[in-house]
Structures are given as C-alpha cells and as structure tokens.
Design a protein around this motif. Structure first.
Motif, PDB file in Angstrom:
ATOM      1  N   LYS A  14      -4.453  14.735   3.412  1.00 27.24           N
ATOM      2  CA  LYS A  14      -5.102  14.166   4.600  1.00 27.24           C
ATOM      3  C   LYS A  14      -4.733  12.691   4.764  1.00 27.24           C
ATOM      4  N   VAL A  15      -4.763  11.961   3.661  1.00 26.39           N
ATOM      5  CA  VAL A  15      -4.443  10.534   3.691  1.00 26.39           C
ATOM      6  C   VAL A  15      -2.974  10.322   4.055  1.00 26.39           C
ATOM      7  N   MET A  16      -2.099  11.192   3.555  1.00 23.86           N
ATOM      8  CA  MET A  16      -0.666  11.060   3.866  1.00 23.86           C
ATOM      9  C   MET A  16      -0.415  11.302   5.356  1.00 23.86           C
ATOM     10  N   ARG A  17      -1.162  12.247   5.951  1.00 23.20           N
ATOM     11  CA  ARG A  17      -1.035  12.473   7.392  1.00 23.20           C
ATOM     12  C   ARG A  17      -1.492  11.242   8.177  1.00 23.20           C
ATOM     13  N   GLU A  18      -2.590  10.629   7.710  1.00 26.38           N
ATOM     14  CA  GLU A  18      -3.082   9.407   8.362  1.00 26.38           C
ATOM     15  C   GLU A  18      -2.053   8.286   8.262  1.00 26.38           C
ATOM     16  N   LYS A  19      -1.419   8.170   7.101  1.00 28.27           N
ATOM     17  CA  LYS A  19      -0.399   7.130   6.900  1.00 28.27           C
ATOM     18  C   LYS A  19       0.760   7.345   7.858  1.00 28.27           C
ATOM     19  N   LYS A  20       1.174   8.591   7.967  1.00 25.25           N
ATOM     20  CA  LYS A  20       2.308   8.912   8.835  1.00 25.25           C
ATOM     21  C   LYS A  20       1.975   8.624  10.297  1.00 25.25           C
ATOM     22  N   ALA A  21       0.723   8.870  10.677  1.00 29.23           N
ATOM     23  CA  ALA A  21       0.293   8.598  12.044  1.00 29.23           C
ATOM     24  C   ALA A  21       0.073   7.106  12.283  1.00 29.23           C
ATOM     25  N   GLY A  22      -0.028   6.336  11.197  1.00 29.40           N
ATOM     26  CA  GLY A  22      -0.223   4.897  11.318  1.00 29.40           C
ATOM     27  C   GLY A  22      -1.669   4.488  11.466  1.00 29.40           C
ATOM     28  N   THR A  23      -2.591   5.377  11.102  1.00 31.42           N
ATOM     29  CA  THR A  23      -4.014   5.066  11.256  1.00 31.42           C
ATOM     30  C   THR A  23      -4.700   4.754   9.929  1.00 31.42           C
ATOM     31  N   ILE A  42      -5.009   5.721  -2.570  1.00 36.32           N
ATOM     32  CA  ILE A  42      -6.222   5.759  -1.747  1.00 36.32           C
ATOM     33  C   ILE A  42      -6.787   7.180  -1.726  1.00 36.32           C
ATOM     34  N   GLY A  43      -5.906   8.169  -1.547  1.00 32.38           N
ATOM     35  CA  GLY A  43      -6.345   9.565  -1.528  1.00 32.38           C
ATOM     36  C   GLY A  43      -6.973   9.986  -2.841  1.00 32.38           C
ATOM     37  N   LEU A  44      -6.380   9.568  -3.965  1.00 29.44           N
ATOM     38  CA  LEU A  44      -6.916   9.934  -5.273  1.00 29.44           C
ATOM     39  C   LEU A  44      -8.249   9.249  -5.533  1.00 29.44           C
ATOM     40  N   SER A  45      -8.385   8.005  -5.092  1.00 33.31           N
ATOM     41  CA  SER A  45      -9.664   7.321  -5.316  1.00 33.31           C
ATOM     42  C   SER A  45     -10.768   7.951  -4.474  1.00 33.31           C
ATOM     43  N   GLU A  46     -10.437   8.382  -3.253  1.00 33.75           N
ATOM     44  CA  GLU A  46     -11.417   9.090  -2.429  1.00 33.75           C
ATOM     45  C   GLU A  46     -11.832  10.397  -3.093  1.00 33.75           C
ATOM     46  N   ALA A  47     -10.851  11.115  -3.636  1.00 32.63           N
ATOM     47  CA  ALA A  47     -11.138  12.379  -4.314  1.00 32.63           C
ATOM     48  C   ALA A  47     -11.998  12.138  -5.547  1.00 32.63           C
ATOM     49  N   ARG A  48     -11.711  11.061  -6.272  1.00 36.32           N
ATOM     50  CA  ARG A  48     -12.485  10.706  -7.464  1.00 36.32           C
ATOM     51  C   ARG A  48     -13.946  10.455  -7.089  1.00 36.32           C
ATOM     52  N   ARG A  49     -14.161   9.722  -5.991  1.00 36.57           N
ATOM     53  CA  ARG A  49     -15.524   9.431  -5.537  1.00 36.57           C
ATOM     54  C   ARG A  49     -16.247  10.702  -5.105  1.00 36.57           C
ATOM     55  N   ALA A  50     -15.484  11.681  -4.569  1.00 39.56           N
ATOM     56  CA  ALA A  50     -16.088  12.944  -4.124  1.00 39.56           C
ATOM     57  C   ALA A  50     -16.361  13.880  -5.292  1.00 39.56           C
ATOM     58  N   GLY A  51     -15.886  13.530  -6.490  1.00 37.47           N
ATOM     59  CA  GLY A  51     -16.157  14.335  -7.677  1.00 37.47           C
ATOM     60  C   GLY A  51     -15.089  15.346  -8.011  1.00 37.47           C
ATOM     61  N   PRO A  55      -7.178  12.816 -12.991  1.00 37.73           N
ATOM     62  CA  PRO A  55      -7.068  12.027 -14.225  1.00 37.73           C
ATOM     63  C   PRO A  55      -7.505  10.579 -14.003  1.00 37.73           C
ATOM     64  N   LYS A  56      -7.869   9.911 -15.084  1.00 41.33           N
ATOM     65  CA  LYS A  56      -8.318   8.522 -14.997  1.00 41.33           C
ATOM     66  C   LYS A  56      -7.203   7.628 -14.482  1.00 41.33           C
ATOM     67  N   LYS A  57      -7.571   6.454 -14.002  1.00 39.22           N
ATOM     68  CA  LYS A  57      -6.591   5.497 -13.484  1.00 39.22           C
ATOM     69  C   LYS A  57      -5.617   5.109 -14.590  1.00 39.22           C
ATOM     70  N   GLY A  58      -4.334   5.094 -14.281  1.00 41.78           N
ATOM     71  CA  GLY A  58      -3.318   4.665 -15.234  1.00 41.78           C
ATOM     72  C   GLY A  58      -3.026   5.659 -16.338  1.00 41.78           C
ATOM     73  N   ALA A  59      -3.579   6.858 -16.269  1.00 37.43           N
ATOM     74  CA  ALA A  59      -3.340   7.849 -17.313  1.00 37.43           C
ATOM     75  C   ALA A  59      -1.975   8.485 -17.111  1.00 37.43           C
ATOM     76  N   LYS A  60      -1.160   8.429 -18.154  1.00 33.33           N
ATOM     77  CA  LYS A  60       0.161   9.047 -18.099  1.00 33.33           C
ATOM     78  C   LYS A  60       0.328   9.951 -19.307  1.00 33.33           C
ATOM     79  N   LYS A  61       1.099  11.001 -19.137  1.00 36.12           N
ATOM     80  CA  LYS A  61       1.346  11.929 -20.228  1.00 36.12           C
ATOM     81  C   LYS A  61       2.428  11.361 -21.133  1.00 36.12           C
ATOM     82  N   THR A  62       2.140  11.222 -22.423  1.00 34.44           N
ATOM     83  CA  THR A  62       3.143  10.796 -23.390  1.00 34.44           C
ATOM     84  C   THR A  62       3.006  11.687 -24.610  1.00 34.44           C
ATOM     85  N   ALA A  63       3.800  12.728 -24.650  1.00 28.57           N
ATOM     86  CA  ALA A  63       3.708  13.693 -25.738  1.00 28.57           C
ATOM     87  C   ALA A  63       4.339  13.152 -27.017  1.00 28.57           C
ATOM     88  N   LYS A  64       5.452  12.458 -26.891  1.00 19.97           N
ATOM     89  CA  LYS A  64       6.189  11.975 -28.058  1.00 19.97           C
ATOM     90  C   LYS A  64       6.021  10.469 -28.203  1.00 19.97           C
TER      91      LYS A  64
END
Length: 84
Positions: A14-23, A42-51, A55-64
């Motif tokens: 939804k946020v990407m569509r808004e970005k593309k539309a310029g709104t 912005i989209g992920l933070s909105e989703a985080r607030r909605a529950g 993944p947490k902010k800055g979380a990256k997968k590092t297996a090795k």
C-alpha cells in the motif's frame, strides 16, 4: 531475507503504491518520500504499530557470524605483520 506476515506485506504494498502516486509523506517533516528504501521502512513501521509479524529494526540474518569474524581477525593480523 527476513520473513514478513501477510498483513505486513499488504502494508508495504500500500505504501509503495502511495509512493509511486506521489502522495506518500514523511512522518514529522511532511516532505514527499522519493526513496524506495524509506517507503519500505515507513510501511514496516506502520505494520509494526498494527501488531503484524515484522523483525526488529536493524535485524539481519547472519548464520556464519563466527566464521566471518575469525577470517577478518586473521587478515588484520597478517596485515600488521607485513607492515613491520
């Protein structure tokens, strides 16, 4: 890559569509968002607030993680030895 829930994916889409539309506007400043990465954040933070499952902010997968660290340490030591 991190796994996001369906609701989080919908928010980002939804946020990407808004970005593309310029709104899409930034939170505090209210400036127009032009960066793809900022729009996703912005989209992920909105989703985080909605529950949604996001993944947490800055979380990256590092297996090795341990293997990379030791390889870097070895490279640093050999570089120091060669300088002497």
């Amino acid at each position: 890559m991190a796994k996001y829930s369906k609701s989080a994916q919908k928010k980002v889409a939804k946020v990407m569509r808004e970005k593309k539309a310029g709104t899409l506007k930034s939170g505090r400043s209210g400036k127009k968002v032009t960066s793809r990465k900022q729009a996703i954040a912005i989209g992920l933070s909105e989703a985080r607030r909605a529950g949604a499952k996001v993944p947490k902010k800055g979380a990256k997968k590092t297996a090795k993680k341990g293997a990379k660290k030791s390889a870097r340490k070895g490279a640093k030591k050999t570089a120091k030895k060669s300088r002497k």
